[in-house]
Design a protein around this motif. Structure first.
Motif, PDB file in Angstrom:
ATOM      1  N   PRO A  29       1.725  -1.573   6.358  1.00  0.00           N
ATOM      2  CA  PRO A  29       1.186  -2.655   6.510  1.00  0.00           C
ATOM      3  C   PRO A  29       0.728  -3.251   6.451  1.00  0.00           C
ATOM      4  CG  PRO A  29       3.459  -1.738   7.900  1.00  0.00           C
ATOM      5  CD  PRO A  29       2.641  -0.787   7.967  1.00  0.00           C
ATOM      6  N   GLN A  30      -0.909  -2.844   7.657  1.00  0.00           N
ATOM      7  CA  GLN A  30      -2.128  -3.397   8.259  1.00  0.00           C
ATOM      8  C   GLN A  30      -3.374  -3.336   6.502  1.00  0.00           C
ATOM      9  OE1 GLN A  30      -0.947  -1.201   9.702  1.00  0.00           O
ATOM     10  NE2 GLN A  30      -0.212  -2.003  11.413  1.00  0.00           N
ATOM     11  N   GLU A  33      -0.686  -6.023   3.997  1.00  0.00           N
ATOM     12  CA  GLU A  33      -1.208  -7.579   4.332  1.00  0.00           C
ATOM     13  C   GLU A  33      -3.048  -8.304   3.568  1.00  0.00           C
ATOM     14  OE1 GLU A  33       0.211  -7.962   8.497  1.00  0.00           O
ATOM     15  OE2 GLU A  33       1.905  -7.193   7.832  1.00  0.00           O
ATOM     16  N   GLN A  36      -2.943  -8.231  -0.129  1.00  0.00           N
ATOM     17  CA  GLN A  36      -2.015  -9.542  -0.227  1.00  0.00           C
ATOM     18  C   GLN A  36      -3.318 -11.078   0.083  1.00  0.00           C
ATOM     19  OE1 GLN A  36       1.657  -8.958   2.250  1.00  0.00           O
ATOM     20  NE2 GLN A  36       2.385  -9.675  -0.217  1.00  0.00           N
ATOM     21  N   ALA A  37      -3.810 -11.158   1.520  1.00  0.00           N
ATOM     22  CA  ALA A  37      -4.196 -12.087   1.732  1.00  0.00           C
ATOM     23  C   ALA A  37      -5.873 -12.435   1.313  1.00  0.00           C
ATOM     24  CB  ALA A  37      -4.938 -11.692   3.028  1.00  0.00           C
ATOM     25  N   LYS A 104       0.306 -12.776  -2.273  1.00  0.00           N
ATOM     26  CA  LYS A 104       1.325 -12.762  -1.447  1.00  0.00           C
ATOM     27  C   LYS A 104       2.731 -12.774  -2.165  1.00  0.00           C
ATOM     28  CE  LYS A 104      -1.188 -13.916   2.884  1.00  0.00           C
ATOM     29  NZ  LYS A 104      -0.638 -14.593   4.034  1.00  0.00           N
TER      30      LYS A 104
END
Length: 127
Positions: A29-30, A33, A36-37, A104
């Motif tokens: 997940p990290q 994310e 995405q960021a 995202k």
């Protein structure tokens, strides 16, 4: 070893190794994310080692991943059997699911597709 032989060997290794390729990662997940960021183009592969459709997708994805157009693509592989939390977060109910994102925003998804042209078109939606 002679300098000429060493230089030839080095050149052969460089020619055999693609200098650019889509970057493949095990899903966390990290890491997802962070990609995405950063606004990266992303492909999430829901994969199972026993899945014949997943096996058919692999050479297509590998070939497309070597296309310079997809150099920035971040590829995250989600194991269908062991990463159930990720499956729920992506609302994926079956293996051989491919999901693309621009940062995202999810921009496309396919399930069970083994057509090179349609998979390329899907990846284009991440760019």
């Amino acid at each position: 070893m002679s300098i000429r032989f060493t230089a030839a060997l080095f050149s052969a290794v460089l020619l055999a190794t693609p200098l650019f390729a889509a970057e493949k990662h095990a899903f966390t997940p990290q890491a997802f994310e962070a990609a995405q960021a950063a606004g990266k183009p992303i492909l999430v592969e829901i994969h199972a080692p026993w899945c014949p459709t997943c096996k058919a997708q692999q050479p297509i994805l590998e070939k497309l991943g070597k296309d310079h157009k997809f150099d920035a693509l971040q590829v995250f592989e989600v194991d269908f059997d062991s990463q159930k939390d990720a499956l729920r977060s992506f609302r994926a109910t079956t293996q051989s699911t491919l999901i693309v994102f621009k940062g995202k925003s999810e921009t496309g998804r396919s399930v069970g597709d083994t057509g090179a042209a349609s998979i390329a078109a899907l990846l284009d939606k991440a760019l």
